[in-house]
Motif scaffolding. Structure first.
Motif, PDB file in Angstrom:
ATOM      1  N   GLY A 196       0.814  -1.211   0.000  1.00 38.36           N
ATOM      2  CA  GLY A 196       0.000   0.000   0.000  1.00 38.36           C
ATOM      3  C   GLY A 196       0.841   1.250   0.000  1.00 38.36           C
ATOM      4  O   GLY A 196       2.066   1.205  -0.150  1.00 38.36           O
ATOM      5  N   ASP A 197       0.169   2.408   0.156  1.00 36.90           N
ATOM      6  CA  ASP A 197       0.850   3.699   0.115  1.00 36.90           C
ATOM      7  C   ASP A 197       1.799   3.858   1.294  1.00 36.90           C
ATOM      8  O   ASP A 197       1.454   3.549   2.439  1.00 36.90           O
ATOM      9  N   TYR A 198       2.975   4.372   0.995  1.00 38.63           N
ATOM     10  CA  TYR A 198       3.928   4.758   2.031  1.00 38.63           C
ATOM     11  C   TYR A 198       4.103   6.269   1.929  1.00 38.63           C
ATOM     12  O   TYR A 198       4.579   6.780   0.914  1.00 38.63           O
ATOM     13  N   ILE A 199       3.687   6.975   2.962  1.00 39.01           N
ATOM     14  CA  ILE A 199       3.751   8.438   2.961  1.00 39.01           C
ATOM     15  C   ILE A 199       5.014   8.873   3.694  1.00 39.01           C
ATOM     16  O   ILE A 199       5.099   8.769   4.921  1.00 39.01           O
ATOM     17  N   ALA A 200       5.999   9.343   2.956  1.00 38.07           N
ATOM     18  CA  ALA A 200       7.249   9.819   3.551  1.00 38.07           C
ATOM     19  C   ALA A 200       7.106  11.273   3.957  1.00 38.07           C
ATOM     20  O   ALA A 200       6.486  12.072   3.249  1.00 38.07           O
ATOM     21  N   THR A 201       7.669  11.634   5.092  1.00 43.21           N
ATOM     22  CA  THR A 201       7.671  13.036   5.511  1.00 43.21           C
ATOM     23  C   THR A 201       8.653  13.817   4.647  1.00 43.21           C
ATOM     24  O   THR A 201       9.530  13.248   3.981  1.00 43.21           O
TER      25      THR A 201
END
Length: 310
Positions: A196-201
């Motif tokens: 799934g989506d990996y949201i990096a800062t």
């Protein structure tokens, strides 16, 4: 022999009768407000029969208005109650300085204005109704107050376009374009995990300048906002990309000149500047990772959602 159910016209008539003449007026006004955007969608999507005096469009408008009015009259008790509650909310919002009568009037007028000039007016309504994917995670990841993010943005402004003079009114935009140049010249596209989506800062993406479209958008938005720019993120078909607020159409002309003749002369030579105009008439320019210059081509024209960072 088929026996059709009998319609009790006296009973139906009694349902349409209102106890107060003000109820009918309120329902008529609400029907009109609903009919206008629906009519714009039908007008843009249906074939023009080219009847004299646009009578086909007049009939469509009247038919839609009558249908909505009839439906609302059948549900008038619930509708009137909902309107009363909504008016109380607007009154409260107006008094305390939140979303009130002025704001809803401006939003409705701007929506109608934008829909009337858009070949796909239904997209305007869809964009307002659909939720922005991973909205809370993305907002938290846009660390524009993180010292690492701001220091990076400052470094980019010192590295690119520092010697440009004579455009003090557009200093912030020029510096944001410097951030764009630095990020896009170093960005390496890497897919998310299959799970799934990996949201990096934003600070995380600064380490290797790698990630997918939402990671790029988050870093771009954070860096631009950290030096005073106004970014927003656009959600389209399987893609998210950043845009920057340019201002009015007059501002667009001047920024277009800067891009073509001063800042990105080689990259933009013979190419078109791509931008969007929102419902308030403000110009937003594309800053996607696929672009070599601000205003590069869109991957997809359709807008499914917009997340503005004020």
């Amino acid at each position: 022999m088929i026996n059709f159910p009998k319609i009790d016209f006296p009973q139906l008539k009694s349902k349409l009768q209102v106890k107060s003449p003000y109820d009918r007026i309120i329902i008529m006004l609400l029907s009109l407000l609903i009919t206008i955007p629906i009519f714009i969608i039908l007008h843009q999507n249906l074939i023009d029969l080219e009847w004299p005096f646009n009578l086909d469009r007049v009939f469509i408008f009247l038919f839609v208005f009558a249908a909505i009015f009839f439906l609302l009259m059948l549900l008038r008790t619930i509708i009137i109650l909902c309107i009363a509650v909504y008016l109380m909310v607007l009154i409260y919002g107006t008094v305390v300085g939140n979303y009130g009568f002025n704001e809803i009037s401006e939003d409705y007028n701007s929506m109608i204005y934008t829909m009337s000039d858009n070949p796909f007016p239904q997209d305007i309504i869809v964009a307002k109704l659909l939720p922005f994917p991973n909205k809370s995670k993305i907002i938290n990841a846009i660390e524009y107050q993180n010292p690492k993010v701001r220091n990076f943005a400052i470094m980019a402004t010192s590295k690119h376009f520092k010697g440009i003079k004579g455009y003090s009114d557009y200093r912030t935009i020029i510096q944001c374009f410097a951030v764009f140049k630095e990020i896009n010249s170093r960005w390496n596209y890497v897919n998310d995990p299959k799970e799934g989506d990996y949201i990096a800062t934003a600070s995380e993406s600064l380490e290797y300048f790698s990630g997918d479209c939402d990671d790029h958008s988050i870093l771009m938005a954070a860096a631009i906002r950290s030096i005073g720019g106004t970014p927003r993120l656009i959600h389209t078909k399987g893609h998210i990309y950043p845009e920057i607020l340019i201002g009015s159409l007059i501002d667009l002309e001047k920024v277009n000149y800067l891009i073509k003749n001063v800042l990105f002369v080689k990259e933009s030579y013979g190419k078109k500047i791509h931008y969007h105009i929102d419902e308030r008439g403000q110009v937003w320019m594309n800053l996607d990772y696929t672009a070599k210059y601000p205003g590069g081509p869109f991957m997809y024209d359709e807008i499914l959602g917009a997340l503005t960072l004020n």
